[in-house]
Design a protein around this motif. Structure first.
Motif, short mmCIF file in Angstrom:
data_model
loop_
_atom_site.label_atom_id
_atom_site.label_comp_id
_atom_site.label_asym_id
_atom_site.label_seq_id
_atom_site.Cartn_x
_atom_site.Cartn_y
_atom_site.Cartn_z
N VAL A 1 -9.87 3.05 -21.05
CA VAL A 1 -8.63 2.32 -21.31
C VAL A 1 -7.61 3.37 -21.72
N LEU A 2 -6.51 3.42 -21.00
CA LEU A 2 -5.47 4.42 -21.26
C LEU A 2 -4.33 3.78 -22.04
N VAL A 3 -4.01 4.37 -23.17
CA VAL A 3 -2.88 3.94 -23.99
C VAL A 3 -1.85 5.06 -23.97
N ALA A 4 -0.65 4.77 -23.45
CA ALA A 4 0.36 5.81 -23.28
C ALA A 4 1.63 5.46 -24.03
N GLY A 5 2.28 6.49 -24.58
CA GLY A 5 3.55 6.28 -25.25
C GLY A 5 4.61 5.81 -24.27
N ALA B 1 -7.05 7.47 -10.89
CA ALA B 1 -7.91 8.43 -11.59
C ALA B 1 -9.13 7.76 -12.21
N GLY B 2 -9.12 6.42 -12.30
CA GLY B 2 -10.29 5.71 -12.80
C GLY B 2 -10.08 4.87 -14.04
N ALA B 3 -8.86 4.76 -14.53
CA ALA B 3 -8.61 3.92 -15.71
C ALA B 3 -8.87 2.45 -15.37
N ARG B 4 -9.50 1.72 -16.30
CA ARG B 4 -9.79 0.30 -16.09
C ARG B 4 -8.88 -0.59 -16.92
N GLY B 5 -8.07 0.02 -17.74
CA GLY B 5 -7.09 -0.72 -18.53
C GLY B 5 -5.92 0.17 -18.86
N LEU B 6 -4.74 -0.40 -18.89
CA LEU B 6 -3.52 0.33 -19.23
C LEU B 6 -2.77 -0.45 -20.30
N LEU B 7 -2.27 0.26 -21.29
CA LEU B 7 -1.43 -0.33 -22.31
C LEU B 7 -0.37 0.68 -22.71
N LEU B 8 0.83 0.19 -22.99
CA LEU B 8 1.82 1.04 -23.62
C LEU B 8 1.54 1.02 -25.12
N ARG B 9 1.75 2.15 -25.78
CA ARG B 9 1.39 2.25 -27.19
C ARG B 9 2.11 1.20 -28.04
N ASP C 1 -16.53 -4.67 -17.05
CA ASP C 1 -16.17 -4.23 -15.70
C ASP C 1 -14.95 -4.99 -15.16
N ASP C 2 -14.13 -5.50 -16.07
CA ASP C 2 -12.85 -6.11 -15.68
C ASP C 2 -11.75 -5.10 -15.95
N CYS C 3 -10.58 -5.39 -15.44
CA CYS C 3 -9.46 -4.47 -15.58
C CYS C 3 -8.25 -5.22 -16.12
N THR C 4 -7.52 -4.59 -17.04
CA THR C 4 -6.32 -5.21 -17.58
C THR C 4 -5.12 -4.30 -17.37
N VAL C 5 -4.08 -4.87 -16.80
CA VAL C 5 -2.82 -4.16 -16.60
C VAL C 5 -1.70 -5.13 -16.92
N PRO C 6 -0.86 -4.84 -17.93
CA PRO C 6 0.24 -5.74 -18.23
C PRO C 6 1.17 -5.91 -17.03
N THR C 7 1.85 -7.05 -16.99
CA THR C 7 2.69 -7.38 -15.84
C THR C 7 3.72 -6.31 -15.53
N ASP C 8 4.38 -5.78 -16.57
CA ASP C 8 5.43 -4.78 -16.30
C ASP C 8 4.85 -3.52 -15.69
N LEU C 9 3.62 -3.15 -16.07
CA LEU C 9 2.99 -1.98 -15.47
C LEU C 9 2.49 -2.28 -14.06
N LEU C 10 2.05 -3.51 -13.83
CA LEU C 10 1.63 -3.90 -12.48
C LEU C 10 2.82 -3.83 -11.53
N GLU C 11 3.99 -4.20 -12.02
CA GLU C 11 5.20 -4.10 -11.19
C GLU C 11 5.48 -2.67 -10.79
N GLN C 12 5.17 -1.72 -11.68
CA GLN C 12 5.31 -0.30 -11.34
C GLN C 12 4.47 0.03 -10.12
N VAL C 13 3.24 -0.48 -10.12
CA VAL C 13 2.33 -0.21 -9.00
C VAL C 13 2.90 -0.82 -7.72
N LEU C 14 3.46 -2.03 -7.84
CA LEU C 14 3.99 -2.71 -6.66
C LEU C 14 5.26 -2.06 -6.13
N ASP C 15 5.95 -1.31 -6.96
CA ASP C 15 7.19 -0.66 -6.56
C ASP C 15 6.98 0.69 -5.91
N GLN C 16 5.75 1.01 -5.53
CA GLN C 16 5.49 2.30 -4.89
C GLN C 16 6.15 2.35 -3.52
#
Length: 200
Positions: free
Chosen positions: A69-73, A86-94, A112-127
């Motif tokens: 689980v990656l927690v980023a500032g 890279a293999g992260a299964r969860g993302l959170l902003l600090r 074995d589930d994955c969590t990505v907040p909506t705003d970060l998922l939008e980042q992925v979709l904006d590629q």
């Protein structure tokens, strides 16, 4: 309540490590341990760069292969996709990583589930265009589409199984088949690519 999930903390900065440990210690469902013995590792970083992505990969490559689980500032444009790749299964902003949300992300990763907040998922979709080439010529069955829609809505394996009257193993197999067929890293990656390719 079951046996607490062993979780380790990895950080390049001692202050970030101490803060993350303190937050995790407030979660009775978790027990903080050394990263080498962890089922889930929480990586806390200021920003995501090559060194931090290497930390994700190195942590995943440990003998017990802990989920990460990656927690980023902060995350710049495209960072969410790089973290998932890279293999992260969860993302959170600090700023969002309070005890409840962090525990939810860790427990999901342990299952074995994955969590990505909506705003970060939008980042992925904006590629940029072309990111979805892995789906070229591909399609999803009705069953695969149903499962991915519920994953996209944030449901965990047991909830999806109950809603669709499948066994949890069937749900896990469906998601695994999708990620293998299209060479994706995890559930969040599959959902993002499916949405971008218009398959959901």
């Amino acid at each position: 309540m079951g046996v607490p999930v062993p979780v380790g903390v990895v950080a390049l900065d001692q202050v970030l490590e101490a803060g993350t440990r303190s937050t995790l210690l407030a979660c009775p469902e978790l027990t903080v341990c050394e990263p080498g013995n962890a089922r889930v590792a929480v990586l806390t970083v200021d920003r995501l760069g090559p060194a931090e992505l290497d930390m994700v990969r190195t942590t995943r490559a440990q003998p017990k292969r802990p989920a990460v689980v990656l927690v980023a500032g902060s995350l710049a444009s495209g960072d969410a996709l790089h973290a998932l790749a890279a293999g992260a299964r969860g993302l959170l902003l600090r700023r969002d990583a309070d005890a409840s949300r962090l525990a939810h992300a860790v427990l999901a990763a342990a299952q074995d589930d994955c969590t990505v907040p909506t705003d970060l998922l939008e980042q992925v979709l904006d590629q940029p265009e072309g990111a979805e080439r892995g789906w070229a010529g591909g399609s999803l069955s009705d069953r695969e589409r149903s499962v991915l829609r519920l994953v996209a809505d944030g449901h965990e394996t047991a909830e999806i199984a109950q809603r669709l009257a499948y066994s949890p193993r069937t749900v896990t197999t469906v998601v695994h088949d999708i990620t293998q067929r299209f060479r994706l890293r995890n559930r969040a990656h599959a959902v993002a690519y499916a949405l971008r390719a218009g398959l959901l």
